[in-house]
Design an enzyme around this catalytic site. Structure first.
Site, PDB file in Angstrom:
ATOM      1  CG  ASP A  62      -1.874   1.067   1.349  1.00 50.99           C
ATOM      2  OD1 ASP A  62      -1.584   2.173   0.847  1.00 50.99           O
ATOM      3  OD2 ASP A  62      -2.952   0.835   1.936  1.00 50.99           O
ATOM      4  CB  VAL A  63       1.555   3.919  -2.532  1.00 50.28           C
ATOM      5  CG1 VAL A  63       1.983   2.992  -3.642  1.00 50.28           C
ATOM      6  CG2 VAL A  63       0.162   4.505  -2.766  1.00 50.28           C
ATOM      7  CB  THR A  96      -4.359   6.373  -2.171  1.00 52.74           C
ATOM      8  OG1 THR A  96      -4.761   5.292  -1.344  1.00 52.74           O
ATOM      9  CG2 THR A  96      -3.656   5.816  -3.389  1.00 52.74           C
ATOM     10  CE1 TYR A 149      -8.777   9.809  -8.938  1.00 55.91           C
ATOM     11  CE2 TYR A 149      -9.849  11.520 -10.236  1.00 55.91           C
ATOM     12  CZ  TYR A 149      -8.999  10.428 -10.152  1.00 55.91           C
ATOM     13  OH  TYR A 149      -8.357   9.979 -11.280  1.00 55.91           O
ATOM     14  CE1 TYR A 163       8.421  15.844  -1.466  1.00 50.99           C
ATOM     15  CE2 TYR A 163      10.613  14.945  -1.857  1.00 50.99           C
ATOM     16  CZ  TYR A 163       9.506  15.078  -1.044  1.00 50.99           C
ATOM     17  OH  TYR A 163       9.480  14.459   0.171  1.00 50.99           O
TER      18      TYR A 163
HETATM   19  N1  NAD Z   1      -8.441   5.734 -16.518  1.00 48.07           N
HETATM   20  C1  NAD Z   1      -8.629   7.012 -16.651  1.00 48.07           C
HETATM   21  O1  NAD Z   1      -9.421   7.450 -17.513  1.00 48.07           O
HETATM   22  C2  NAD Z   1      -7.874   7.999 -15.802  1.00 48.07           C
HETATM   23  C3  NAD Z   1      -8.137   9.371 -15.978  1.00 48.07           C
HETATM   24  C4  NAD Z   1      -7.447  10.273 -15.181  1.00 48.07           C
HETATM   25  C5  NAD Z   1      -6.499   9.842 -14.292  1.00 48.07           C
HETATM   26  N2  NAD Z   1      -6.271   8.513 -14.142  1.00 48.07           N
HETATM   27  C6  NAD Z   1      -5.269   8.111 -13.147  1.00 48.07           C
HETATM   28  O2  NAD Z   1      -4.473   7.057 -13.633  1.00 48.07           O
HETATM   29  C7  NAD Z   1      -4.169   6.152 -12.564  1.00 48.07           C
HETATM   30  C8  NAD Z   1      -4.580   4.744 -12.954  1.00 48.07           C
HETATM   31  O3  NAD Z   1      -5.985   4.735 -13.224  1.00 48.07           O
HETATM   32  P1  NAD Z   1      -6.764   3.422 -13.690  1.00 48.07           P
HETATM   33  O4  NAD Z   1      -7.860   3.833 -14.563  1.00 48.07           O
HETATM   34  O5  NAD Z   1      -5.775   2.423 -14.162  1.00 48.07           O
HETATM   35  O6  NAD Z   1      -7.407   2.973 -12.307  1.00 48.07           O
HETATM   36  P2  NAD Z   1      -7.433   1.537 -11.604  1.00 48.07           P
HETATM   37  O7  NAD Z   1      -8.358   1.661 -10.438  1.00 48.07           O
HETATM   38  O8  NAD Z   1      -7.690   0.479 -12.600  1.00 48.07           O
HETATM   39  O9  NAD Z   1      -5.947   1.392 -11.112  1.00 48.07           O
HETATM   40  C9  NAD Z   1      -5.465   1.929  -9.917  1.00 48.07           C
HETATM   41  C10 NAD Z   1      -4.562   0.900  -9.280  1.00 48.07           C
HETATM   42  O10 NAD Z   1      -4.029   1.439  -8.057  1.00 48.07           O
HETATM   43  C11 NAD Z   1      -4.118   0.442  -7.056  1.00 48.07           C
HETATM   44  N3  NAD Z   1      -4.166   1.130  -5.762  1.00 48.07           N
HETATM   45  C12 NAD Z   1      -5.151   1.904  -5.264  1.00 48.07           C
HETATM   46  N4  NAD Z   1      -4.818   2.369  -4.048  1.00 48.07           N
HETATM   47  C13 NAD Z   1      -3.575   1.874  -3.788  1.00 48.07           C
HETATM   48  C14 NAD Z   1      -2.689   1.992  -2.687  1.00 48.07           C
HETATM   49  N5  NAD Z   1      -3.003   2.728  -1.587  1.00 48.07           N
HETATM   50  N6  NAD Z   1      -1.506   1.346  -2.735  1.00 48.07           N
HETATM   51  C15 NAD Z   1      -1.170   0.589  -3.832  1.00 48.07           C
HETATM   52  N7  NAD Z   1      -1.974   0.444  -4.894  1.00 48.07           N
HETATM   53  C16 NAD Z   1      -3.168   1.079  -4.868  1.00 48.07           C
HETATM   54  C17 NAD Z   1      -5.386  -0.320  -7.386  1.00 48.07           C
HETATM   55  O11 NAD Z   1      -5.460  -1.586  -6.773  1.00 48.07           O
HETATM   56  C18 NAD Z   1      -5.310  -0.385  -8.908  1.00 48.07           C
HETATM   57  O12 NAD Z   1      -4.572  -1.498  -9.329  1.00 48.07           O
HETATM   58  C19 NAD Z   1      -4.869   6.675 -11.329  1.00 48.07           C
HETATM   59  O13 NAD Z   1      -3.959   7.399 -10.552  1.00 48.07           O
HETATM   60  C20 NAD Z   1      -5.929   7.594 -11.879  1.00 48.07           C
HETATM   61  O14 NAD Z   1      -6.251   8.627 -10.995  1.00 48.07           O
HETATM   62  C21 NAD Z   1      -6.942   7.584 -14.876  1.00 48.07           C
END
Ligand code: NAD
Length: 338
Positions: A62-63, A96, A149, A163
């Site tokens: 967990d990050v 997170t 979020y 940073y």
């Molecule tokens: N998919 C999109 O359209 C989109 C748009 C804007 C931003 N993002 C960003 O891109 C990133 C990935 O999005 P995604 O669509 O793949 O979402 P997703 O939910 O499929 O992937 C997120 C991953 O992070 C992991 N995770 C969550 N909390 C965690 C924690 N505390 N420690 C370790 N792992 C943790 C989850 O288990 C999951 O595997 C995210 O940061 C999201 O905010 C995605």
């Protein structure tokens, strides 16, 4: 494959939708990839084909807790991305984004690694400027149900910039706009997955607010190209870079395309618009194009077709699987136009 210097690369959130595609690409490029995930929304299924690769390693972590590893680059993607998932435990979502950023930036500083942040178009909130450029500061509700979020991601951007200014860290911030493709969660309530599942099940497609609000959708392969180009760009953008597809479509238009391409007989059904749901969302990607020479190349129809194939196969597999198997930890059913 193009010759690249082999690097040790950490991908947080690597078992999620975007993370799994990124890990796949980096492994194929010959890098040593360390995928870190707590499986909050991600699954081992997403990275199953990589588990046997000698240059891929998976760590459950967990990050929000510190991590001590030796790496050359960090892609920080860990964070639930859809409203259903990030509102399930909003305190954990903020932790997170914020603690996760602090821990990953601390790691990057210790090992002198370049670090990439998966930020979001949600930092613009219900934008008063359209399309949104990187210098627009946004119009965000700090106390609403989406704030965990939006504000978490804004704070993470602040930390990344500080940073950079304070410690000279090499950073890259991608403001990601809606991305879709295979391995999206079927029950995450995002518009493409939602419409796909409804169309394939023959259920009505739910259109919020009449379906006139617009989004732009980027196919996942195009987005992963951009991530890698941005991470490796010799020119420092000095701040966030929008990544997405500027081609805007209305919810009604995309619903109709999905019905047509899946051959579904589903009708469209309208419902009231939920709180804080932005009306428009369209990236201005001039900076990304100038800096990276990048623009998305996959047409909406082609991307939707590939995504439909994935959902169809998944649905068929789930109909042969006992109930409860393979569901996501935080998933609950409802629908939003994210
Ligand atoms: N998919 C999109 O359209 C989109 C748009 C804007 C931003 N993002 C960003 O891109 C990133 C990935 O999005 P995604 O669509 O793949 O979402 P997703 O939910 O499929 O992937 C997120 C991953 O992070 C992991 N995770 C969550 N909390 C965690 C924690 N505390 N420690 C370790 N792992 C943790 C989850 O288990 C999951 O595997 C995210 O940061 C999201 O905010 C995605």
């Amino acid at each position: 494959m193009k010759e690249l210097t082999r690097k040790r690369i950490l991908v947080t959130g690597g078992a999620g939708f975007l993370g799994s595609h990124l890990c796949e690409r980096l492994v194929a490029q010959g890098h040593d990839v360390l995928c870190v995930d707590n499986f909050y929304t991600g699954t081992k299924d997403n990275i199953a084909p990589l588990l046997d690769c000698a240059n891929f390693e998976l760590m459950r972590h967990d990050v929000t807790f510190p991590l001590y590893v030796e790496v050359d680059e960090i892609y920080n993607l860990a964070c639930p991305a859809s409203p259903i998932h990030y509102q399930h435990d909003p305190v954990q979502t903020t932790k997170t984004s914020v603690h996760g950023a602090i821990n990953m930036l601390g790691l990057a500083k210790r090992v002198n690694a370049r670090i990439f942040q998966a930020s979001t178009s949600e930092v613009y909130g219900d934008a008063l400027v359209h399309p949104q450029k990187e210098d627009y500061w946004g119009h965000v509700n700090p106390i609403g149900p989406r704030s965990c979020y939006d504000e978490g991601k804004r704070c993470a951007e602040t930390l990344f910039m500080d940073y950079r200014r304070q410690h000279g860290l090499s950073i890259r911030i991608a403001r990601i706009f809606n991305t879709y493709g295979p391995r999206m969660h079927p029950a995450d309530g995002r518009v493409v997955s939602n419409f796909m599942m409804q169309a394939l099940r023959g259920e009505p497609l739910t259109l919020y607010g009449g379906g006139t609000q617009t989004r732009s959708f980027c196919y996942v392969d195009d987005m992963i190209d951009a991530f890698i180009l941005l991470m490796n760009s010799a020119d420092d953008p000095g701040g966030p870079v929008n990544l997405g597809n500027p081609h805007e479509v209305s919810m009604r238009d995309i619903a109709q395309r999905i019905v047509a391409l899946t051959g579904s007989a589903s009708p469209l059904e309208t419902r009231p618009l939920p709180a804080d749901d932005p009306w428009h969302r369209q990236p201005d990607i001039a900076l990304a194009t100038a800096l990276l020479g990048w623009q998305p190349g996959t047409s909406l129809d082609e991307g939707l077709l590939r995504t439909a194939r994935y959902f169809r196969a998944r649905l068929a597999a789930s109909q042969q699987t006992p109930p409860g198997a393979g569901t996501h930890g935080a998933a609950a059913a409802s629908a939003r136009t994210h």
